[in-house]
Design a protein around this motif. Sequence first.
Motif, short mmCIF file in Angstrom:
data_model
loop_
_atom_site.label_atom_id
_atom_site.label_comp_id
_atom_site.label_asym_id
_atom_site.label_seq_id
_atom_site.Cartn_x
_atom_site.Cartn_y
_atom_site.Cartn_z
N PRO A 176 0.88 -1.26 -0.11
CA PRO A 176 0.08 -0.22 -0.16
C PRO A 176 0.93 1.06 -0.05
O PRO A 176 2.16 1.32 0.30
CB PRO A 176 -0.70 -0.17 1.30
N PRO A 177 0.24 2.17 -0.43
CA PRO A 177 1.24 3.68 -0.30
C PRO A 177 1.53 3.86 1.07
O PRO A 177 0.83 3.70 1.95
CB PRO A 177 0.15 4.72 -0.63
N THR A 178 2.89 4.35 0.91
CA THR A 178 3.50 4.41 2.47
C THR A 178 4.48 5.72 2.52
O THR A 178 5.51 5.94 1.63
CB THR A 178 4.47 3.12 2.74
N LEU A 179 4.33 6.55 3.46
CA LEU A 179 5.26 7.67 3.80
C LEU A 179 6.10 6.93 4.85
O LEU A 179 5.74 6.86 5.92
CB LEU A 179 4.27 8.61 4.36
N SER A 180 7.44 6.76 4.59
CA SER A 180 8.63 6.34 5.39
C SER A 180 9.19 7.56 5.75
O SER A 180 9.93 8.28 5.13
CB SER A 180 9.43 5.22 4.64
N VAL A 181 9.12 7.70 7.35
CA VAL A 181 9.93 8.76 7.81
C VAL A 181 11.25 8.28 8.55
O VAL A 181 11.16 7.43 9.37
CB VAL A 181 8.99 9.47 8.81
N THR A 182 12.46 8.99 8.30
CA THR A 182 13.65 8.56 8.72
C THR A 182 13.73 9.00 10.36
O THR A 182 12.87 9.92 10.79
CB THR A 182 14.97 8.85 8.17
N SER A 183 14.55 8.34 11.03
CA SER A 183 14.89 8.77 12.58
C SER A 183 15.39 10.44 12.51
O SER A 183 14.63 11.14 13.40
CB SER A 183 16.01 8.11 13.05
N GLN A 184 15.79 10.96 11.29
CA GLN A 184 16.03 12.48 11.48
C GLN A 184 14.75 13.31 11.23
O GLN A 184 14.95 14.47 11.50
CB GLN A 184 17.02 12.67 10.34
N GLY A 185 13.83 12.61 10.76
CA GLY A 185 12.60 13.11 10.31
C GLY A 185 11.52 13.20 11.47
O GLY A 185 10.28 14.09 11.36
N LEU A 186 11.74 12.27 12.50
CA LEU A 186 10.53 12.07 13.50
C LEU A 186 10.12 13.45 14.39
O LEU A 186 9.00 13.54 14.68
CB LEU A 186 11.13 11.02 14.31
N ALA A 187 11.13 14.43 14.27
CA ALA A 187 11.02 15.34 15.13
C ALA A 187 9.89 16.47 14.63
O ALA A 187 9.36 17.06 15.27
CB ALA A 187 12.41 16.06 15.47
N ILE A 188 9.93 16.16 13.26
CA ILE A 188 9.05 17.23 12.50
C ILE A 188 7.95 16.41 11.83
O ILE A 188 7.67 16.74 10.59
CB ILE A 188 9.85 18.12 11.59
N LEU A 189 7.45 15.36 12.39
CA LEU A 189 6.59 14.29 11.70
C LEU A 189 5.28 14.92 11.24
O LEU A 189 4.92 14.90 10.27
CB LEU A 189 6.06 13.30 12.94
N ASP A 190 4.65 16.13 12.05
CA ASP A 190 3.45 16.54 11.85
C ASP A 190 3.85 17.61 10.62
O ASP A 190 2.91 17.63 9.51
CB ASP A 190 2.84 17.45 12.90
N ASP A 191 5.06 18.26 10.36
CA ASP A 191 5.22 19.06 9.25
C ASP A 191 5.35 18.20 8.10
O ASP A 191 4.93 18.76 6.88
CB ASP A 191 6.59 19.84 9.53
N ILE A 192 6.02 17.01 8.13
CA ILE A 192 6.22 16.06 7.02
C ILE A 192 4.88 15.60 6.60
O ILE A 192 4.56 15.67 5.22
CB ILE A 192 6.96 14.95 7.39
N VAL A 193 3.81 15.21 7.34
CA VAL A 193 2.46 14.67 6.76
C VAL A 193 1.82 15.81 6.10
O VAL A 193 1.28 15.66 4.89
CB VAL A 193 1.63 14.12 8.26
N THR A 194 1.98 16.92 6.70
CA THR A 194 0.93 18.04 6.08
C THR A 194 1.49 18.53 5.03
O THR A 194 0.71 18.67 3.86
CB THR A 194 1.08 19.14 7.25
N THR A 195 2.92 18.82 4.94
CA THR A 195 3.59 19.50 3.68
C THR A 195 3.51 18.44 2.53
O THR A 195 3.27 18.70 1.31
CB THR A 195 4.91 19.75 3.91
#
Length: 204
Positions: free
Chosen positions: A126-145
């Motif tokens: 299924p479609p997947t958005l994979s977030v690295t350990s470096q990105g976890l601190a800005i997870l909300d930003d990543i999902v929304t943008t």
Amino acid sequence: MDLVFSDNYPNNAFLVNDSSVLYNVKTKIGLRPGEPDVITILKANDVEGQYAEMGIVVVSADSVRVWGKKRLPEKGLFDEGRTFKSSAKSSCQWKYTGGETWKLLVKGKSTLLARFDRAFTPQAPPPTLSVTSQGLAILDDIVTTFVYVERKRKEDIRNGKIKETTKRMKAEVKAEYDKEERKNDRAAESIAEGLGNLVSLIVQ
């Protein structure tokens, strides 16, 4: 962290990690002339089944807000509105790499923060958005943008601004918008029916 979309269309889907729903993305199509489509992103809180309004996206106005704060776009000559200043004060840039793949990098560096993949073969995950350990601190930003840049790409295809695309992609975009319009038509009919019932009760 892998956020798996419950639907092929990221603008109306749950985002799930290890069987837990973390986000709920909803798109409301503007029903009146000039009324924009509005995408709302809800984030699950500690109470099961309850959400808080985390993100608001209005693509036609290039408006992206996370917890009320503007995130996009930082527009440069070649950015196409895909660069944003994160809550951690770093400049991040979404890069479309073709097909159904996006990568989020720290601007000017090769540091990978997130990646989105989607395929349409029967055996594909299924479609997947994979977030690295470096990105976890800005997870909300990543999902929304991500929701913004993907929706903007689809709207550009729909409006003929992106010429280099396949017939399959054009058909996919049309199917996505048709699905949203049917959903909003049903909602409008339900509201109209409710108002009709209310008027009948008042008259009685």
